[in-house]
Enzyme design. Structure first.
Site, PDB file in Angstrom:
ATOM      1  N   GLN A  96       9.347  39.991   4.992  1.00 16.23           N
ATOM      2  CA  GLN A  96       8.169  40.347   5.783  1.00 16.23           C
ATOM      3  C   GLN A  96       7.199  39.194   5.948  1.00 16.23           C
ATOM      4  OE1 GLN A  96       5.249  42.611   2.854  1.00 16.23           O
ATOM      5  NE2 GLN A  96       7.348  43.365   2.571  1.00 16.23           N
ATOM      6  N   HIS A  98       2.718  38.637   7.105  1.00 18.74           N
ATOM      7  CA  HIS A  98       1.438  39.288   7.346  1.00 18.74           C
ATOM      8  C   HIS A  98       0.653  38.499   8.387  1.00 18.74           C
ATOM      9  CE1 HIS A  98       2.415  41.691   3.917  1.00 18.74           C
ATOM     10  NE2 HIS A  98       2.421  40.654   3.112  1.00 18.74           N
ATOM     11  N   GLU A 133      -1.775  37.397  -0.002  1.00 13.86           N
ATOM     12  CA  GLU A 133      -1.336  37.935  -1.291  1.00 13.86           C
ATOM     13  C   GLU A 133      -1.154  36.820  -2.315  1.00 13.86           C
ATOM     14  OE1 GLU A 133       1.523  41.548   0.467  1.00 13.86           O
ATOM     15  OE2 GLU A 133       2.385  39.894  -0.681  1.00 13.86           O
ATOM     16  N   HIS A 274       8.431  36.083   3.546  1.00 15.96           N
ATOM     17  CA  HIS A 274       8.652  36.126   2.106  1.00 15.96           C
ATOM     18  C   HIS A 274       9.306  37.438   1.705  1.00 15.96           C
ATOM     19  CE1 HIS A 274       4.703  38.054   2.759  1.00 15.96           C
ATOM     20  NE2 HIS A 274       5.037  38.823   1.739  1.00 15.96           N
ATOM     21  N   ARG A 293       7.947  43.292   9.572  1.00 15.32           N
ATOM     22  CA  ARG A 293       9.186  43.150   8.806  1.00 15.32           C
ATOM     23  C   ARG A 293      10.241  42.372   9.588  1.00 15.32           C
ATOM     24  NH1 ARG A 293       6.824  47.982   7.721  1.00 15.32           N
ATOM     25  NH2 ARG A 293       6.382  48.350   5.504  1.00 15.32           N
TER      26      ARG A 293
END
Length: 412
Positions: A96, A98, A133, A274, A293
């Site tokens: 995926q 972001h 993240e 990642h 995704r």
């Protein structure tokens, strides 16, 4: 300060033992993938201030500035801007990326204008925020992060000896890096499904053979690079066992394979593809649900939108190690985002206590040994491994004990 009651998420990829063992509980046999700490509406932590167990999200909504601090509300809105987790992976998570803040705002507005329901499986953007993240390993931790150099990916494809991979290897050899990566990922995700499934199956079988031992490798591959190649092919074969025929198996081979030792961390910026593969770690992220995704999932893959978000450039994963603050023993994982700040304390019995104080709300998580917390009102909380506490903005807490304590807060 308040002791947190937290929710475990039983996703299928989760370990059945890692989180129970940390908590000192008997495994049930069911996967326990993530333990959430925070005020995310999907599974908010709960606290009891004398009126019964109450979701932290409701406590914050009743007094945002009092709980979060004026600077946090001004910068990130009237909600806790981060979500802290224990993450325990026994199988690969989805591949995926972001979006950044601008991409998220544009994507959210566009889907809202089209009237796509928030709970639609084809919805990409559940909110208008970005989702950087950080994962910090508590055990040896394996993952994929960012594109490897195209010639390295080409060598992996060529080493499998699968005819269906030759066109991809040729592109990776012949085109400039960014162009090659974009073209190959696009081709993998848009190919005819049955044909691609056959290629993935053949590649996985070859990878399993090559990973089985030194006899599976020959020529230059059998030398000093043999162990590294075996690891790469073993990873490919393992991913394929979980996701047979999925084009994400081949897409994963385009990415850097990262191994973290306990205490090391990985920052995942916007647009960087990642996937986590295995291990137990502390994860912290901006409080968003926006995920695009690439594969390794039965969920919706929006290829055109994915291609808009992905950063097609070879990158060094950049393993993070905590930087010690000599004044108070706090070890900080430095990242370029403000919604969260993760740090660690190694507590030593008999040493002087550490005093924590800040303008934003904090969550304190013990991951080993024991941590004793004492507030200004002399209230005390003792945290065992896997247990956590919430500290409103402006409150001071004295910490001591013999163990490891992680501190999550916002950078304001």
């Amino acid at each position: 300060m308040d002791r947190l009651e937290n929710t475990v998420r039983p996703y299928a990829w989760g370990s059945t033992t890692a989180i129970p063992e940390l908590l000192g509980e008997e495994p049930t046999g069911e996967p326990r993938a993530e333990l959430w700490m925070g005020a995310h509406p999907g599974a908010p932590s709960r606290i009891d201030r004398g009126g019964g167990s109450t979701p932290l999200s409701e406590i914050i909504a009743a007094d945002p500035e009092g709980e979060l601090g004026a600077d946090s509300v001004r910068g990130y809105g009237p909600r806790l801007p981060f979500l802290l987790k224990l993450l325990a992976a026994a199988a690969p998570l989805s591949l995926q990326v972001h979006p950044d803040s601008t991409q998220a705002a544009e994507g959210y507005a566009e889907e809202e204008a089209r009237g796509v329901p928030l709970d639609s499986p084809e919805r990409n953007y559940k909110d208008a925020g970005h989702k950087p993240e950080l994962i910090c390993a508590l055990t040896p931790f394996e993952g994929l992060c960012g594109f490897r150099a195209p010639h390295e990916a080409a060598a992996l494809f060529e080493g499998l000896g699968v005819n269906g991979l030759k066109p991809f290897a040729d592109i990776l050899r012949a085109r400039p890096g960014t162009e090659a990566l974009r073209e190959v990922l696009t081709a993998l995700l848009t190919a005819e499904k049955d044909e691609m499934a056959e290629t993935v199956t053949e590649a996985a079988e070859a990878a399993a053979r090559l990973a089985s031992g030194p006899s599976g490798l020959s020529g230059p591959s059998a030398g000093s690079e043999g162990a590294g190649l075996q690891r790469e092919y073993a990873t490919c074969a393992d991913i394929a066992r979980h996701y047979p025929g999925d084009p994400g198996v081949l897409a994963a081979m385009l990415l850097n394979h990262v191994s973290l030792r306990p205490g090391e961390a990985l920052f995942l910026a916007a647009g960087v593809p990642h996937a986590y593969l295995s291990g137990l770690g502390v994860e912290i992220m901006a409080n968003s649900d926006n995920v695009l995704r690439c594969g390794l999932t039965p969920k919706h893959v929006d290829v055109p939108e994915l291609l808009r978000i992905v950063r097609f450039e070879p990158t060094d994963p950049g393993i993070l190690r905590p930087e010690a603050d000599d004044t108070d023993g706090e070890e900080i994982y430095d990242t370029p985002v403000g919604e969260f700040r993760l740090s660690r304390f190694t507590l030593v019995s008999g040493a002087a206590p550490h005093m924590l104080h800040g303008p934003a709300a904090q969550i304190l998580l013990c991951t080993g040994g024991e941590a004793a917390l004492q507030g200004d009102d002399s209230a005390e909380i003792t945290l065992a491994p896997g247990r956590s506490a919430y500290v409103p903005a402006g409150e001071r807490v004295r910490i001591s004990g013999d163990g490891t304590l992680f501190r999550a807060t916002a950078a304001v």
